[in-house]
Design a protein around this motif. Structure first.
Motif, PDB file in Angstrom:
ATOM      1  N   ARG A   2    -132.815 -19.774  -7.411  1.00  0.00           N
ATOM      2  CA  ARG A   2    -132.451 -19.003  -8.604  1.00  0.00           C
ATOM      3  C   ARG A   2    -132.063 -17.604  -8.148  1.00  0.00           C
ATOM      4  O   ARG A   2    -132.873 -16.885  -7.585  1.00  0.00           O
ATOM      5  CB  ARG A   2    -133.618 -18.951  -9.577  1.00  0.00           C
ATOM      6  CG  ARG A   2    -133.894 -20.305 -10.183  1.00  0.00           C
ATOM      7  CD  ARG A   2    -135.234 -20.407 -10.853  1.00  0.00           C
ATOM      8  NE  ARG A   2    -135.557 -19.291 -11.688  1.00  0.00           N
ATOM      9  CZ  ARG A   2    -136.170 -19.392 -12.860  1.00  0.00           C
ATOM     10  NH1 ARG A   2    -136.513 -20.570 -13.314  1.00  0.00           N
ATOM     11  NH2 ARG A   2    -136.456 -18.328 -13.559  1.00  0.00           N
ATOM     12  N   GLY A  21    -120.789 -18.263  -8.951  1.00  0.00           N
ATOM     13  CA  GLY A  21    -121.131 -19.605  -9.425  1.00  0.00           C
ATOM     14  C   GLY A  21    -120.168 -20.656  -8.895  1.00  0.00           C
ATOM     15  O   GLY A  21    -120.575 -21.748  -8.481  1.00  0.00           O
ATOM     16  N   LEU A  24    -120.740 -21.113  -4.993  1.00  0.00           N
ATOM     17  CA  LEU A  24    -121.982 -21.810  -4.640  1.00  0.00           C
ATOM     18  C   LEU A  24    -122.167 -23.131  -5.391  1.00  0.00           C
ATOM     19  O   LEU A  24    -123.122 -23.859  -5.133  1.00  0.00           O
ATOM     20  CB  LEU A  24    -123.188 -20.901  -4.923  1.00  0.00           C
ATOM     21  CG  LEU A  24    -123.255 -19.601  -4.145  1.00  0.00           C
ATOM     22  CD1 LEU A  24    -124.440 -18.757  -4.623  1.00  0.00           C
ATOM     23  CD2 LEU A  24    -123.360 -19.865  -2.650  1.00  0.00           C
ATOM     24  N   ASN A  25    -121.279 -23.385  -6.348  1.00  0.00           N
ATOM     25  CA  ASN A  25    -121.422 -24.528  -7.238  1.00  0.00           C
ATOM     26  C   ASN A  25    -122.754 -24.475  -8.000  1.00  0.00           C
ATOM     27  O   ASN A  25    -123.480 -25.467  -8.085  1.00  0.00           O
ATOM     28  CB  ASN A  25    -121.265 -25.847  -6.472  1.00  0.00           C
ATOM     29  CG  ASN A  25    -120.974 -27.008  -7.393  1.00  0.00           C
ATOM     30  OD1 ASN A  25    -120.406 -26.833  -8.475  1.00  0.00           O
ATOM     31  ND2 ASN A  25    -121.376 -28.199  -6.980  1.00  0.00           N
ATOM     32  N   TYR A  26    -123.064 -23.289  -8.493  1.00  0.00           N
ATOM     33  CA  TYR A  26    -124.268 -23.049  -9.294  1.00  0.00           C
ATOM     34  C   TYR A  26    -123.859 -22.817 -10.740  1.00  0.00           C
ATOM     35  O   TYR A  26    -122.782 -22.274 -11.010  1.00  0.00           O
ATOM     36  CB  TYR A  26    -124.990 -21.781  -8.821  1.00  0.00           C
ATOM     37  CG  TYR A  26    -125.920 -21.951  -7.648  1.00  0.00           C
ATOM     38  CD1 TYR A  26    -125.751 -22.942  -6.695  1.00  0.00           C
ATOM     39  CD2 TYR A  26    -126.983 -21.075  -7.494  1.00  0.00           C
ATOM     40  CE1 TYR A  26    -126.615 -23.058  -5.618  1.00  0.00           C
ATOM     41  CE2 TYR A  26    -127.852 -21.186  -6.420  1.00  0.00           C
ATOM     42  CZ  TYR A  26    -127.663 -22.181  -5.489  1.00  0.00           C
ATOM     43  OH  TYR A  26    -128.519 -22.294  -4.435  1.00  0.00           O
ATOM     44  N   LYS A  27    -124.732 -23.193 -11.642  1.00  0.00           N
ATOM     45  CA  LYS A  27    -124.515 -22.903 -13.056  1.00  0.00           C
ATOM     46  C   LYS A  27    -124.849 -21.426 -13.295  1.00  0.00           C
ATOM     47  O   LYS A  27    -125.853 -20.911 -12.791  1.00  0.00           O
ATOM     48  CB  LYS A  27    -125.400 -23.782 -13.924  1.00  0.00           C
ATOM     49  CG  LYS A  27    -125.218 -23.519 -15.407  1.00  0.00           C
ATOM     50  CD  LYS A  27    -126.079 -24.390 -16.265  1.00  0.00           C
ATOM     51  CE  LYS A  27    -125.809 -24.007 -17.711  1.00  0.00           C
ATOM     52  NZ  LYS A  27    -126.499 -24.821 -18.657  1.00  0.00           N
ATOM     53  N   LYS A  65    -134.947 -24.782 -14.585  1.00  0.00           N
ATOM     54  CA  LYS A  65    -133.595 -24.503 -14.111  1.00  0.00           C
ATOM     55  C   LYS A  65    -133.617 -24.132 -12.629  1.00  0.00           C
ATOM     56  O   LYS A  65    -134.386 -23.288 -12.205  1.00  0.00           O
ATOM     57  CB  LYS A  65    -132.959 -23.357 -14.907  1.00  0.00           C
ATOM     58  CG  LYS A  65    -133.039 -23.489 -16.421  1.00  0.00           C
ATOM     59  CD  LYS A  65    -132.101 -24.528 -16.963  1.00  0.00           C
ATOM     60  CE  LYS A  65    -131.994 -24.497 -18.453  1.00  0.00           C
ATOM     61  NZ  LYS A  65    -132.977 -25.238 -19.197  1.00  0.00           N
ATOM     62  N   ASP A  66    -132.761 -24.815 -11.873  1.00  0.00           N
ATOM     63  CA  ASP A  66    -132.652 -24.531 -10.447  1.00  0.00           C
ATOM     64  C   ASP A  66    -131.173 -24.538 -10.077  1.00  0.00           C
ATOM     65  O   ASP A  66    -130.347 -25.077 -10.812  1.00  0.00           O
ATOM     66  CB  ASP A  66    -133.412 -25.579  -9.634  1.00  0.00           C
ATOM     67  CG  ASP A  66    -133.764 -25.076  -8.244  1.00  0.00           C
ATOM     68  OD1 ASP A  66    -133.774 -23.853  -8.031  1.00  0.00           O
ATOM     69  OD2 ASP A  66    -134.019 -25.921  -7.364  1.00  0.00           O
ATOM     70  N   ASN A  67    -130.863 -23.930  -8.942  1.00  0.00           N
ATOM     71  CA  ASN A  67    -129.466 -23.762  -8.525  1.00  0.00           C
ATOM     72  C   ASN A  67    -128.659 -23.092  -9.639  1.00  0.00           C
ATOM     73  O   ASN A  67    -127.632 -23.603 -10.088  1.00  0.00           O
ATOM     74  CB  ASN A  67    -128.832 -25.089  -8.108  1.00  0.00           C
ATOM     75  CG  ASN A  67    -129.483 -25.636  -6.858  1.00  0.00           C
ATOM     76  OD1 ASN A  67    -129.965 -24.884  -6.013  1.00  0.00           O
ATOM     77  ND2 ASN A  67    -129.520 -26.943  -6.727  1.00  0.00           N
ATOM     78  N   VAL A  68    -129.208 -21.952 -10.065  1.00  0.00           N
ATOM     79  CA  VAL A  68    -128.582 -21.192 -11.145  1.00  0.00           C
ATOM     80  C   VAL A  68    -128.445 -19.729 -10.749  1.00  0.00           C
ATOM     81  O   VAL A  68    -129.172 -19.214  -9.901  1.00  0.00           O
ATOM     82  CB  VAL A  68    -129.383 -21.278 -12.466  1.00  0.00           C
ATOM     83  CG1 VAL A  68    -129.375 -22.673 -13.024  1.00  0.00           C
ATOM     84  CG2 VAL A  68    -130.800 -20.764 -12.293  1.00  0.00           C
TER      85      VAL A  68
END
Length: 169
Positions: A2, A21, A24-27, A65-68
């Protein structure tokens, strides 16, 4: 992971968060939007034209929530793994907030917060500070990716106090 992208309103958080985002392909979670949409606030402060966030509700909303990327000037208070503090020349912030239609009181409060390093001072572990003044958002996002990959931490690279002390008096 996060990642918090924090800083005074007008420093470029949302623009940089969107680019980051994608890289990194993060939301990207816009904290202000989520607070309004899901009513994660205690009340609305008319004087400051903003919501008073209920941090317990907000943290509960974010718990899975992860990878955000947490985009917002309070995101550093939401237990991120890595905090990026964006900084910008207070004169530029003042102009950007005027264009957004902020009240004079709200503009002054935010410019003073930038001068006094409020978001930086409140940030705890794994903090990386960037002066965005005059930088391209893509360049800033690339610097963030590199800092995260290398586990870099950096604080104290920006000092507006000497130049803008008049705003505080």
């Amino acid at each position: 992971m996060r990642i918090a992208i924090t800083g005074t309103p007008g420093v470029g958080k949302t623009t940089v968060s969107k680019i980051l985002g994608e890289k990194l392909n993060y939301k990207v979670i816009d904290i202000t939007e989520v607070v309004k949409k899901f009513k994660l606030y205690k009340e609305y402060d008319k004087d400051m034209d903003s919501y008073v966030i209920d941090f317990d509700k907000l943290k509960d909303f974010l718990k899975d929530k992860d990878n955000v990327i947490l985009d917002g000037h309070v995101s550093h208070l939401l237990d991120p793994d890595y905090t990026i503090v964006l900084r910008c020349n207070p004169k530029i912030i003042e102009e950007r907030l005027k264009k957004r239609g902020y009240s004079e009181k709200k503009i002054l409060e935010n410019v003073q917060a930038e001068i006094l390093d409020v978001c930086l001072c409140e940030s705890k572990e794994k903090v990386y500070e960037i002066n965005t003044t005059g930088k391209d958002p893509e360049e800033i996002a690339n610097e963030i990716v590199k800092a995260i990959k290398e586990g870099k931490e950096r604080k104290g690279v920006v000092n507006w106090l000497d130049k803008y002390i008049d705003y505080l008096i």
